[in-house]
Motif scaffolding. Structure first.
Motif, PDB file in Angstrom:
ATOM      1  N   VAL A  97       2.007  -2.941  -3.744  1.00 34.28           N
ATOM      2  CA  VAL A  97       3.429  -3.663  -4.193  1.00 34.28           C
ATOM      3  C   VAL A  97       3.624  -3.636  -5.335  1.00 34.28           C
ATOM      4  O   VAL A  97       3.143  -4.562  -6.293  1.00 34.28           O
ATOM      5  CB  VAL A  97       3.445  -4.763  -3.328  1.00 34.28           C
ATOM      6  N   SER A  98       4.932  -2.937  -6.005  1.00 33.92           N
ATOM      7  CA  SER A  98       4.964  -3.265  -7.241  1.00 33.92           C
ATOM      8  C   SER A  98       5.925  -4.510  -7.733  1.00 33.92           C
ATOM      9  O   SER A  98       6.407  -4.649  -6.978  1.00 33.92           O
ATOM     10  CB  SER A  98       6.794  -2.328  -7.643  1.00 33.92           C
ATOM     11  N   PRO A  99       5.237  -4.822  -8.320  1.00 28.67           N
ATOM     12  CA  PRO A  99       5.961  -6.458  -9.259  1.00 28.67           C
ATOM     13  C   PRO A  99       7.281  -6.306  -9.086  1.00 28.67           C
ATOM     14  O   PRO A  99       8.323  -5.701  -8.795  1.00 28.67           O
ATOM     15  CB  PRO A  99       5.908  -5.915 -10.764  1.00 28.67           C
ATOM     16  N   VAL A 100       7.437  -7.436  -8.891  1.00 22.94           N
ATOM     17  CA  VAL A 100       8.695  -8.234  -8.535  1.00 22.94           C
ATOM     18  C   VAL A 100       9.179  -8.877  -9.379  1.00 22.94           C
ATOM     19  O   VAL A 100       8.812  -9.900  -9.787  1.00 22.94           O
ATOM     20  CB  VAL A 100       9.221  -9.112  -7.572  1.00 22.94           C
ATOM     21  N   ALA A 101      10.626  -8.388  -9.658  1.00 25.56           N
ATOM     22  CA  ALA A 101      11.343  -8.600 -11.224  1.00 25.56           C
ATOM     23  C   ALA A 101      11.036 -10.465 -11.333  1.00 25.56           C
ATOM     24  O   ALA A 101      11.482 -10.787 -10.230  1.00 25.56           O
ATOM     25  CB  ALA A 101      12.907  -7.982 -11.070  1.00 25.56           C
ATOM     26  N   GLY A 102      11.122 -10.652 -12.548  1.00 25.58           N
ATOM     27  CA  GLY A 102      10.799 -12.377 -12.936  1.00 25.58           C
ATOM     28  C   GLY A 102      10.106 -13.609 -11.413  1.00 25.58           C
ATOM     29  O   GLY A 102      10.221 -14.384 -12.494  1.00 25.58           O
ATOM     30  N   VAL A 103       9.757 -12.552 -10.602  1.00 25.21           N
ATOM     31  CA  VAL A 103       8.641 -13.636 -10.250  1.00 25.21           C
ATOM     32  C   VAL A 103       6.704 -13.283 -10.351  1.00 25.21           C
ATOM     33  O   VAL A 103       6.723 -12.048 -10.743  1.00 25.21           O
ATOM     34  CB  VAL A 103       8.904 -13.668  -8.560  1.00 25.21           C
ATOM     35  N   THR A 104       6.297 -14.097  -9.884  1.00 22.01           N
ATOM     36  CA  THR A 104       4.819 -14.632 -10.084  1.00 22.01           C
ATOM     37  C   THR A 104       4.461 -13.861  -8.350  1.00 22.01           C
ATOM     38  O   THR A 104       5.077 -14.235  -7.536  1.00 22.01           O
ATOM     39  CB  THR A 104       3.563 -15.082 -10.518  1.00 22.01           C
ATOM     40  N   SER A 105       4.254 -12.445  -8.470  1.00 22.15           N
ATOM     41  CA  SER A 105       4.025 -12.187  -6.956  1.00 22.15           C
ATOM     42  C   SER A 105       2.484 -11.113  -7.123  1.00 22.15           C
ATOM     43  O   SER A 105       1.879  -9.912  -7.961  1.00 22.15           O
ATOM     44  CB  SER A 105       5.029 -11.022  -6.735  1.00 22.15           C
ATOM     45  N   HIS A 106       1.455 -11.141  -6.188  1.00 23.45           N
ATOM     46  CA  HIS A 106       0.613 -10.016  -5.467  1.00 23.45           C
ATOM     47  C   HIS A 106       0.624  -9.548  -3.637  1.00 23.45           C
ATOM     48  O   HIS A 106       1.324 -10.692  -3.240  1.00 23.45           O
ATOM     49  CB  HIS A 106       0.184 -11.061  -5.897  1.00 23.45           C
ATOM     50  N   ALA A 107       0.306  -8.334  -3.688  1.00 26.13           N
ATOM     51  CA  ALA A 107       0.876  -8.224  -1.795  1.00 26.13           C
ATOM     52  C   ALA A 107      -1.081  -7.801  -2.036  1.00 26.13           C
ATOM     53  O   ALA A 107      -1.814  -7.765  -2.375  1.00 26.13           O
ATOM     54  CB  ALA A 107       1.464  -7.418  -1.560  1.00 26.13           C
ATOM     55  N   TYR A 108      -1.932  -8.169  -0.873  1.00 27.22           N
ATOM     56  CA  TYR A 108      -2.420  -7.660   0.641  1.00 27.22           C
ATOM     57  C   TYR A 108      -2.455  -7.440   1.816  1.00 27.22           C
ATOM     58  O   TYR A 108      -0.801  -7.552   3.149  1.00 27.22           O
ATOM     59  CB  TYR A 108      -3.515  -8.714   0.026  1.00 27.22           C
ATOM     60  N   TYR A 109      -3.102  -6.946   2.314  1.00 27.77           N
ATOM     61  CA  TYR A 109      -3.244  -6.195   4.251  1.00 27.77           C
ATOM     62  C   TYR A 109      -4.073  -7.248   4.618  1.00 27.77           C
ATOM     63  O   TYR A 109      -5.114  -7.986   4.328  1.00 27.77           O
ATOM     64  CB  TYR A 109      -3.675  -4.696   3.819  1.00 27.77           C
ATOM     65  N   ARG A 110      -3.812  -7.970   5.685  1.00 25.21           N
ATOM     66  CA  ARG A 110      -4.080  -9.037   6.298  1.00 25.21           C
ATOM     67  C   ARG A 110      -3.979  -8.826   7.896  1.00 25.21           C
ATOM     68  O   ARG A 110      -3.125  -8.677   8.624  1.00 25.21           O
ATOM     69  CB  ARG A 110      -3.741 -10.238   6.152  1.00 25.21           C
ATOM     70  N   ASN A 111      -5.284  -8.930   8.913  1.00 26.52           N
ATOM     71  CA  ASN A 111      -5.032  -9.106  10.368  1.00 26.52           C
ATOM     72  C   ASN A 111      -4.829 -10.125  10.401  1.00 26.52           C
ATOM     73  O   ASN A 111      -5.969 -11.546  10.085  1.00 26.52           O
ATOM     74  CB  ASN A 111      -6.419  -8.124  10.358  1.00 26.52           C
ATOM     75  N   ALA A 112      -3.210 -10.708  11.179  1.00 26.54           N
ATOM     76  CA  ALA A 112      -3.827 -11.954  11.765  1.00 26.54           C
ATOM     77  C   ALA A 112      -3.079 -12.275  13.440  1.00 26.54           C
ATOM     78  O   ALA A 112      -2.490 -11.231  13.882  1.00 26.54           O
ATOM     79  CB  ALA A 112      -2.337 -12.786  10.691  1.00 26.54           C
ATOM     80  N   CYS A 131       5.397 -16.321  -6.178  1.00 24.33           N
ATOM     81  CA  CYS A 131       6.297 -17.592  -6.445  1.00 24.33           C
ATOM     82  C   CYS A 131       6.803 -17.859  -7.744  1.00 24.33           C
ATOM     83  O   CYS A 131       6.885 -17.069  -8.825  1.00 24.33           O
ATOM     84  CB  CYS A 131       4.754 -18.392  -7.020  1.00 24.33           C
ATOM     85  N   THR A 132       8.215 -18.694  -7.500  1.00 25.83           N
ATOM     86  CA  THR A 132       8.855 -18.773  -8.071  1.00 25.83           C
ATOM     87  C   THR A 132       9.539 -20.243  -8.475  1.00 25.83           C
ATOM     88  O   THR A 132       9.993 -21.118  -7.074  1.00 25.83           O
ATOM     89  CB  THR A 132       9.953 -17.618  -8.056  1.00 25.83           C
ATOM     90  N   GLY A 133      10.171 -20.901  -9.024  1.00 19.77           N
ATOM     91  CA  GLY A 133      10.240 -22.179  -9.099  1.00 19.77           C
ATOM     92  C   GLY A 133       9.579 -23.308  -8.511  1.00 19.77           C
ATOM     93  O   GLY A 133       8.355 -23.576  -8.930  1.00 19.77           O
ATOM     94  N   THR A 134       9.963 -23.693  -7.784  1.00 13.84           N
ATOM     95  CA  THR A 134       8.697 -24.942  -6.487  1.00 13.84           C
ATOM     96  C   THR A 134       8.689 -24.410  -6.201  1.00 13.84           C
ATOM     97  O   THR A 134       8.328 -25.252  -4.548  1.00 13.84           O
ATOM     98  CB  THR A 134      10.401 -26.156  -6.824  1.00 13.84           C
ATOM     99  N   VAL A 135       8.944 -23.079  -5.545  1.00 16.00           N
ATOM    100  CA  VAL A 135       8.550 -22.752  -3.758  1.00 16.00           C
ATOM    101  C   VAL A 135       7.454 -21.635  -4.058  1.00 16.00           C
ATOM    102  O   VAL A 135       7.157 -20.819  -4.966  1.00 16.00           O
ATOM    103  CB  VAL A 135       9.718 -21.883  -3.324  1.00 16.00           C
ATOM    104  N   ILE A 136       6.650 -21.400  -2.560  1.00 17.10           N
ATOM    105  CA  ILE A 136       6.303 -20.263  -2.476  1.00 17.10           C
ATOM    106  C   ILE A 136       6.561 -18.778  -1.593  1.00 17.10           C
ATOM    107  O   ILE A 136       7.059 -19.967  -0.406  1.00 17.10           O
ATOM    108  CB  ILE A 136       4.452 -20.147  -2.133  1.00 17.10           C
TER     109      ILE A 136
END
Length: 225
Positions: free
Chosen positions: A158-173, A184-189
């Motif tokens: 997934v392309s970086p999301v502007a202005g925030v720290t981001s990452h992405a992954y595939y997961r089975n749930a 990750c932005t400000g005081t929230v995830i």
């Protein structure tokens, strides 16, 4: 762990989601047709009221009320082509401190509130989730733990999301394959999860929803009085 839930039944959930249209306004025309942010929307800084300006990604606003959590989640007007399914906002009555959680606790141990909104269309499900922390340091520490915890999963491009720290992954749930985009932005995830038999787990879909809908929504909620 004691939680106070802001939404009790499915009917109440849909009413609450619909109410967000009026209470919080809309930052987009709908999924896939989001308006690009204006210069005023993306500028950093603090408004004259002392609140962070709308569009500020590094905010200190604490999301410690059900109303603020709900206002950060996309509403049906922004997801015009999707059917709202569930929504909730929970506040921790007795949040844990870093000392109580310890260094080996799960990354969300110190969260003080959380919420989610779920939408479906053509067999695809998107879940917007948010974890709130007491301050920027607590959120930053949790972000580091989450990145280490999720490193075992296959990376999603997934392309970086502007202005925030981001990452992405595939997961089975829950026997469902999904794509998880963490921001990750400000005081929230914040998290966007794509899943469902009708989903192709398209990284571009997650990125579009993040930049066009979810992140601006969180920023606007952080700037609100």
């Amino acid at each position: 762990m004691q939680l106070r839930s802001g939404v009790g039944s499915k009917a109440a959930v849909l009413v609450a989601l619909a109410a967000l249209i009026t209470a919080c306004g809309s930052g987009a025309d709908g999924a896939g047709t989001e308006k690009p942010p204006t210069a005023a929307d993306t500028g950093a800084g603090t408004a004259a009221s002392g609140k962070p300006a709308a569009g500020t990604t590094d905010f200190a606003t604490v999301f410690n009320t059900e109303q603020r959590i709900q206002s950060a989640l996309p509403d049906p007007s922004q997801m015009a082509e999707w059917t709202p399914k569930t929504g909730r906002a929970d506040i921790e009555e007795q949040p844990k401190s870093p000392v109580e959680c310890g260094p080996d606790a799960h990354w969300d141990c110190t969260a003080i509130a959380d919420g989610s909104a779920k939408f479906e269309a053509f067999g695809e499900t998107v879940i917007f989730g948010i974890k709130a922390y007491a301050d920027q340091k607590a959120a930053h520490d949790a972000c580091g733990k989450e990145a280490a915890w999720s490193a075992k999963y296959t990376k999603a491009n997934v392309s970086p999301v502007a202005g925030v720290t981001s990452h992405a992954y595939y997961r089975n749930a829950g026997s469902l394959d999904g794509l998880d985009l963490i921001m990750c932005t400000g005081t929230v995830i914040a998290e966007i999860r794509l899943e469902g038999p009708g989903s192709d787990l398209n990284p571009a879909t997650a990125h579009r929803m993040a930049e066009g809908t979810f992140v601006p929504r969180i920023q606007t909620a952080a700037a609100a009085s």
